[in-house]
Motif scaffolding. Sequence first.
Motif, short mmCIF file in Angstrom:
data_model
loop_
_atom_site.label_atom_id
_atom_site.label_comp_id
_atom_site.label_asym_id
_atom_site.label_seq_id
_atom_site.Cartn_x
_atom_site.Cartn_y
_atom_site.Cartn_z
N SER A 21 46.48 29.83 52.22
CA SER A 21 46.60 31.00 51.35
C SER A 21 45.21 31.38 50.85
N ASP A 22 45.13 32.51 50.15
CA ASP A 22 43.85 32.93 49.59
C ASP A 22 43.34 31.88 48.60
N ILE A 23 44.22 31.28 47.84
CA ILE A 23 43.81 30.25 46.88
C ILE A 23 43.26 29.02 47.60
N GLU A 24 43.84 28.65 48.71
CA GLU A 24 43.36 27.49 49.46
C GLU A 24 42.02 27.77 50.15
N LEU A 25 41.70 29.02 50.40
CA LEU A 25 40.41 29.37 50.99
C LEU A 25 39.28 29.40 49.97
N LEU A 26 39.60 29.53 48.70
CA LEU A 26 38.57 29.66 47.66
C LEU A 26 37.55 28.53 47.63
N PRO A 27 37.94 27.25 47.83
CA PRO A 27 36.92 26.20 47.80
C PRO A 27 35.82 26.38 48.84
N ILE A 28 36.18 26.85 50.02
CA ILE A 28 35.18 27.07 51.06
C ILE A 28 34.23 28.18 50.64
N ILE A 29 34.80 29.28 50.24
CA ILE A 29 34.00 30.45 49.89
C ILE A 29 33.24 30.20 48.60
N GLY A 30 33.87 29.46 47.67
CA GLY A 30 33.21 29.13 46.42
C GLY A 30 31.94 28.32 46.61
N LYS A 31 31.88 27.53 47.67
CA LYS A 31 30.67 26.76 47.97
C LYS A 31 29.54 27.67 48.41
N ILE A 32 29.88 28.81 48.97
CA ILE A 32 28.85 29.76 49.41
C ILE A 32 28.24 30.44 48.20
N PRO A 34 28.98 29.70 44.43
CA PRO A 34 29.75 28.99 43.42
C PRO A 34 29.92 29.73 42.10
N CYS A 35 29.02 30.58 41.73
CA CYS A 35 29.11 31.28 40.45
C CYS A 35 29.83 32.62 40.57
N GLU A 36 30.25 32.97 41.75
CA GLU A 36 30.85 34.28 41.96
C GLU A 36 32.30 34.15 42.42
N HIS A 37 33.17 33.71 41.52
CA HIS A 37 34.56 33.50 41.88
C HIS A 37 35.27 34.80 42.24
N TYR A 38 34.90 35.89 41.58
CA TYR A 38 35.51 37.19 41.91
C TYR A 38 35.16 37.56 43.36
N TYR A 39 33.90 37.39 43.73
CA TYR A 39 33.47 37.67 45.09
C TYR A 39 34.20 36.76 46.08
N LYS A 41 37.14 35.42 45.80
CA LYS A 41 38.52 35.89 45.95
C LYS A 41 38.56 37.12 46.85
N GLN A 42 37.63 38.04 46.67
CA GLN A 42 37.56 39.23 47.55
C GLN A 42 37.37 38.82 48.99
N GLN A 43 36.47 37.88 49.23
CA GLN A 43 36.18 37.42 50.59
C GLN A 43 37.41 36.75 51.19
N ALA A 44 38.09 35.91 50.42
CA ALA A 44 39.30 35.24 50.91
C ALA A 44 40.36 36.27 51.28
N ASP A 45 40.55 37.27 50.42
CA ASP A 45 41.53 38.32 50.71
C ASP A 45 41.17 39.09 51.97
N TYR A 46 39.88 39.36 52.15
CA TYR A 46 39.43 40.09 53.33
C TYR A 46 39.67 39.26 54.60
N ILE A 47 39.33 37.99 54.55
CA ILE A 47 39.51 37.11 55.71
C ILE A 47 40.98 37.08 56.12
N ILE A 48 41.85 36.92 55.14
CA ILE A 48 43.28 36.88 55.45
C ILE A 48 43.73 38.22 56.02
N SER A 49 43.28 39.32 55.45
CA SER A 49 43.71 40.63 55.95
C SER A 49 43.28 40.86 57.39
#
Length: 91
Positions: A21-32, A34-39, A41-49
């Motif tokens: 899910s988008d929530i499960e993808l956040l740890p990967i993207i958050g490492k890229i 880490p201070c931009e959780h909004y970004y 979440k946007q990236q996770a949503d885009y990847i899934i879409s």
Amino acid sequence: MDAPARAMFAQLDRDGDGYLSDIELLPIIGKIHPCEHYYAKQQADYIISQADVDKDGRLTLAEMIENPYVFYGAFFSDEDEDEYDFHDEFR
């Protein structure tokens, strides 16, 4: 499918349902970014879409393997703007 890909997918699939899910993808993207959780979440949503072939809002390992280009770069556009921004974080 490749064993390392299965192992990584299993680590990300926290609830063990066989989907990411988008929530499960956040740890990967958050490492890229880490201070931009909004970004992240946007990236996770885009990847899934882009990679969610059956449009159920989740990713299977097969969908990820079949759509690797989604993880190498991403295009975003604001609805009010005609320009695209290219993000190349996954290379």
